[in-house]
Design a protein around this motif. Structure first.
Motif, PDB file in Angstrom:
ATOM      1  N   GLN A 122       4.436  -3.560   0.562  1.00 24.22           N
ATOM      2  CA  GLN A 122       4.809  -2.143   0.568  1.00 24.22           C
ATOM      3  C   GLN A 122       4.952  -1.604  -0.850  1.00 24.22           C
ATOM      4  OE1 GLN A 122       8.419  -2.476   3.040  1.00 24.22           O
ATOM      5  NE2 GLN A 122       7.296  -1.333   4.617  1.00 24.22           N
ATOM      6  N   ASN A 123       5.518  -2.444  -1.715  1.00 25.79           N
ATOM      7  CA  ASN A 123       5.733  -2.024  -3.107  1.00 25.79           C
ATOM      8  C   ASN A 123       4.417  -1.588  -3.746  1.00 25.79           C
ATOM      9  OD1 ASN A 123       4.675  -4.579  -4.741  1.00 25.79           O
ATOM     10  ND2 ASN A 123       5.789  -5.297  -2.940  1.00 25.79           N
ATOM     11  N   GLY A 125      -5.192 -10.140  -2.433  1.00 22.00           N
ATOM     12  CA  GLY A 125      -3.840  -9.762  -2.024  1.00 22.00           C
ATOM     13  C   GLY A 125      -2.866 -10.896  -2.239  1.00 22.00           C
ATOM     14  N   GLY A 165      10.408 -10.302  -1.878  1.00 23.85           N
ATOM     15  CA  GLY A 165       9.726 -11.528  -1.460  1.00 23.85           C
ATOM     16  C   GLY A 165       8.867 -12.058  -2.590  1.00 23.85           C
ATOM     17  N   SER A 166       8.007 -11.218  -3.110  1.00 19.31           N
ATOM     18  CA  SER A 166       7.098 -11.697  -4.152  1.00 19.31           C
ATOM     19  C   SER A 166       7.846 -12.028  -5.457  1.00 19.31           C
ATOM     20  CB  SER A 166       5.968 -10.686  -4.403  1.00 19.31           C
ATOM     21  OG  SER A 166       6.459  -9.388  -4.513  1.00 19.31           O
ATOM     22  N   GLY A 221       8.553  -6.851   3.582  1.00 19.32           N
ATOM     23  CA  GLY A 221       8.457  -5.521   4.183  1.00 19.32           C
ATOM     24  C   GLY A 221       7.135  -5.236   4.884  1.00 19.32           C
TER      25      GLY A 221
HETATM   26  C1  TPP Z   1       0.751 -15.649  -1.327  1.00 20.57           C
HETATM   27  C2  TPP Z   1       0.874 -14.734  -0.172  1.00 20.57           C
HETATM   28  N1  TPP Z   1       1.536 -15.136   0.934  1.00 20.57           N
HETATM   29  C3  TPP Z   1       1.655 -14.303   1.994  1.00 20.57           C
HETATM   30  C4  TPP Z   1       1.108 -13.061   1.968  1.00 20.57           C
HETATM   31  C5  TPP Z   1       1.224 -12.142   3.168  1.00 20.57           C
HETATM   32  N2  TPP Z   1       2.043 -10.955   2.840  1.00 20.57           N
HETATM   33  C6  TPP Z   1       1.468  -9.777   2.516  1.00 20.57           C
HETATM   34  S1  TPP Z   1       2.593  -8.614   2.133  1.00 20.57           S
HETATM   35  C7  TPP Z   1       3.872  -9.663   2.420  1.00 20.57           C
HETATM   36  C8  TPP Z   1       5.286  -9.212   2.267  1.00 20.57           C
HETATM   37  C9  TPP Z   1       5.659  -9.026   0.876  1.00 20.57           C
HETATM   38  O1  TPP Z   1       7.050  -8.888   0.832  1.00 20.57           O
HETATM   39  P1  TPP Z   1       7.767  -8.371  -0.466  1.00 20.57           P
HETATM   40  O2  TPP Z   1       7.254  -9.096  -1.651  1.00 20.57           O
HETATM   41  O3  TPP Z   1       9.218  -8.388  -0.244  1.00 20.57           O
HETATM   42  O4  TPP Z   1       7.211  -6.888  -0.602  1.00 20.57           O
HETATM   43  P2  TPP Z   1       7.407  -5.599   0.318  1.00 20.57           P
HETATM   44  O5  TPP Z   1       6.253  -5.572   1.279  1.00 20.57           O
HETATM   45  O6  TPP Z   1       8.715  -5.730   1.017  1.00 20.57           O
HETATM   46  O7  TPP Z   1       7.347  -4.479  -0.642  1.00 20.57           O
HETATM   47  C10 TPP Z   1       3.404 -10.915   2.804  1.00 20.57           C
HETATM   48  C11 TPP Z   1       4.266 -12.055   3.155  1.00 20.57           C
HETATM   49  C12 TPP Z   1       0.414 -12.682   0.795  1.00 20.57           C
HETATM   50  N3  TPP Z   1      -0.189 -11.506   0.678  1.00 20.57           N
HETATM   51  N4  TPP Z   1       0.331 -13.521  -0.260  1.00 20.57           N
END
Ligand code: TPP
Lengths: 542, 163
Positions: A388-389, A411, A439-440, A469
């Protein structure tokens, strides 16, 4: 040619110097020690990352800003394997890199000895080319070819795997001045006949549209595209990888297309009569909002013939370097055209994405991005992570000569901080901001140490919503709100993490706090982190 | 549809793995594959018979061309090229059946490569379709083993796939 007697390890450093490499990113281990020992004798700046994958991402950030192949290094086995995600990420986005890995002794290859991994084999699907350097005498040629292949044609990562005993071998070394690979001759200029057909199609077009892709960031692609659009009065939309090629406030610019794109851009793509794709791969996420149409003329200009016609039927294919082909097109253009009616139609589709204030204790993420955007210097580099970010950043950061880096094709979460470190190392005078989710952030926060250790003053924004998210949003919509494995409960306070690294940080939970924190962040000449409180169920698609 | 693709490659280590890997990961189906050096020992020719639509064929050609070790890629047309496979067929053969089988061999222009009290091994080179015919003729005698090479092909007349 005058040669000098030296070890391959020393020759490797000579090759890097000859290629003008002043900074490398890496992580050592036994199998690459002869090379590191020679690095000791040079002025090459080695940036020690905290995980090999981040050395790869940092090299990617460096390459995207410097415009030249950048170097990442790892040891054999686990070190090399840790690099694979970064190699694949670079491959998908056509980022020029030369990856150097140590390997076990030549005669031990294939015997499953300690820390042996077939890295050329495992990385094969994700490299433009790779070498297992078994013959010490090939060192100079292999390096010369690797840098040339990585940085020419459709750019991409090239891997050189070098056994320990080869690094220690002695050779007569001279760096070749010329190169000739008979099986690799990337095209430069577009076919004259196709250029003519493209010009005719453009002259007949009533509703032409340019789709600007990431390929424009090589050579003078972006500036020539702007001229081309201006001379022919053609509206422009951008892919996520192409963001920044066209200034956001240019009246001919209608935003980013695709699944997460804006209304005017997707309307333009679905209503144009002639679509000119410039260095865009036509990825599935980009054309997801595009309806199949028979009345559309597609002109696809790309350096890689394999991309033309892969995902979209093309009427006029032009294979060539964008700088060269755009030059040809501009030269061949006849009388300047104008497309006021079409532009008026598109202007009517512009919509201002309204921001509703968040409840107390939070800030609307779009509002935060806009506050940040206002404060950013024009030439800033914004590196967005994934999720989402990334969508909030892509939609709300504006461009006036700055750059937007993200892992578009793969991605890959965890890209932003290391890539920002690389970008900042390549352009210390520019403001470089990494934007990631909570998360990231937790996939890459170890790299704060790298930034501190090497005085690389990146700025970090953590959009905390206590969820993965983007996946949560998917589960809310597509899986009947059955949230599975997306809560980030148990996570730390990110400002505290920053402080533990000696990095100044601020918590933002209101628009006022955002204004203050963003000012602090911009005025600081040290790394700075902002933790942004985003309401837990905030969405990207409303 | 079947396509016969003639590919000239640098004779470097790992080339075959690269090409096989490319076909596997892009979902292209290989029917047969034959590899050998050319008159220039640094160059090998790989002849691939692949199955797929015209779109798939275009993708195969383009993706092959992207491999740095690939020098040239050419799809050969059926009507302007000759294609051959070599097959060794071992059939059960008592002394009483020998004359019969040898007459089939003669019609097929096959060579008798080996003979024993109970078997006979024929060596045949022909197009895939003709080979299938002869195989059927020999089946009643009991086929003990068949070994065949992949298809190789060359254009008719002056045309040549060369570096
Ligand atoms: C290495 C990796 N693992 C899993 C994913 C699947 N994925 C895509 S977006 C996402 C959520 C990211 O969460 P966060 O970093 O908290 O960002 P937010 O979407 O909440 O802004 C995931 C798990 C990915 N893109 N890359």
């Amino acid at each position: 040619m005058n040669t000098t007697r030296m070890t391959v390890a020393k020759a490797m450093t000579e090759c890097l110097k000859a290629e003008g490499i002043s900074t490398v990113f890496g992580y050592p281990g036994a199998a690459i020690c002869p090379f590191y020992d020679e690095l000791y004798n040079t002025d090459i700046r080695h940036i020690l990352v905290r995980h090999e994958v981040n050395g790869g991402h940092a090299a990617s950030g460096y390459a995207r800003i410097s415009g030249k192949p950048a170097v990442a290094i790892a040891t054999s086995g686990p070190g090399a394997l840790n690099l694979i995600t970064a190699i694949a990420t670079a491959y998908m986005d056509s980022i020029p890199m030369v990856i150097i890995t140590g390997q076990v002794n030549t005669e031990q290859i294939g015997r499953d000895v300690f820390q042996e991994a077939d890295i050329t084999g495992s990385a094969e699907p994700f490299v433009k080319h790779s070498y297992l350097l078994k013959n010490p005498e090939d060192t100079a040629r292999v390096f010369k070819e690797a840098f040339y292949i990585a940085g020419s044609g459709r750019r991409g990562p090239v891997l050189i795997d070098i056994p320990y005993d080869v690094q220690k071998a002695e050779i007569d070394f001279a760096y070749p001045e010329t190169i000739d690979i008979r099986s690799y001759r990337p095209s430069t200029y577009g076919n004259g006949q196709q250029i003519k057909r493209a010009i005719t199609a453009m002259e007949q077009a009533v509703r032409p549209l340019i789709c600007a892709g990431g390929g424009l960031f090589t050579g003078d692609g972006a500036s020539l595209m702007r001229r081309f659009a201006e001379v022919n009065d053609i509206p422009v939309v951008s892919t996520m990888m192409g963001l920044g090629a066209m200034p956001t406030d240019n009246p001919r610019y209608y935003g980013m297309l695709g699944m997460h794109g804006c209304k005017s851009a997707n309307y333009a793509v679905n209503h144009c009569d002639t679509l000119i794709l410039l260095g865009a791969r036509v990825g599935d996420r980009a054309i997801s909002a595009m309806e199949a149409r028979s009345d559309l003329t597609v002109i696809h200009i790309d350096i890689d013939p394999a991309e033309i016609g892969k995902n979209l039927a093309v009427d006029i294919p032009i294979v060539g370097d964008l700088t060269a082909v755009l030059g040809q097109l501009i030269e061949a253009c006849g009388v300047p055209t104008e497309h006021s009616a079409w532009k008026n139609e598109l202007d009517a589709m512009r919509s201002d994405d309204k921001v509703t204030p968040a409840k107390d204790g939070y800030i609307n993420p779009k509002q935060f991005m806009r506050i940040l955007d206002k404060a950013l210097p024009d030439n800033s580099v914004v590196v967005a992570d994934v999720g989402q970010n990334q969508i909030w950043a892509a939609a709300n950061i504006t461009f006036h000569g700055g750059r937007f880096l993200t892992s578009g094709g793969m991605g890959t979460m965890g890209y932003s901080i290391p890539a920002a470190i690389g970008a900042k190392a390549a352009s210390p005078d520019k403001e470089v901001i990494a934007i990631c989710g909570d998360g990231s952030f937790q996939m890459q926060m170890m790299e704060l140490a790298t930034a501190i250790q090497h005085d690389i003053n990146i700025k970090v924004i953590v959009m905390r919503n206590n969820y993965l998210g983007m996946v949560r949003e998917l589960q809310e919509k597509g899986y009947d709100n059955r949230l599975t494995a997306v809560s980030l409960d148990g996570s730390p306070r990110y400002t505290k993490i920053a402080e533990a690294y000696g990095i100044e940080a601020a918590l933002v939970d209101s628009p006022e706090a955002a204004e203050t924190a963003v000012k602090q962040l911009i005025s600081s000449d040290r790394p700075f982190l902002i933790e942004v409180s985003v309401e837990e169920h905030e969405k990207t698609i409303l | 549809m079947k396509h016969t693709i003639s590919v000239l490659v640098e004779n470097n280590a790992g080339v075959l793995a690269r090409i096989a890997g490319l076909f596997a990961r892009r979902g292209f189906n290989i029917d047969s594959l034959a590899v050998g050096v050319t008159d220039d020992e640094r160059v090998s020719r790989i002849t691939i018979v692949a199955d797929g639509s015209d779109y798939t064929l275009e993708q195969i050609e383009k993706q092959l061309n992207k491999l740095i070790d690939v020098i040239k890629v050419k799809t050969l047309k059926n009507d302007t090229s000759i294609s051959r496979e070599l097959v060794l067929i071992k059939v059960g053969c008592s002394s009483r059946q020998r004359a019969e089988i040898m007459s089939i061999a003669e019609i097929a222009h096959a060579k008798i490569s080996d003979i024993s009290n109970t078997t006979i091994t024929l060596e045949l080179s022909d197009s895939k379709d003709n080979l299938a015919n002869y195989e059927e003729l020999l089946r009643p005698y009991g086929i003990k083993e068949i070994v065949r090479t992949g298809t190789i092909a060359i254009q008719k007349g002056e045309a040549a796939v060369r570096v």
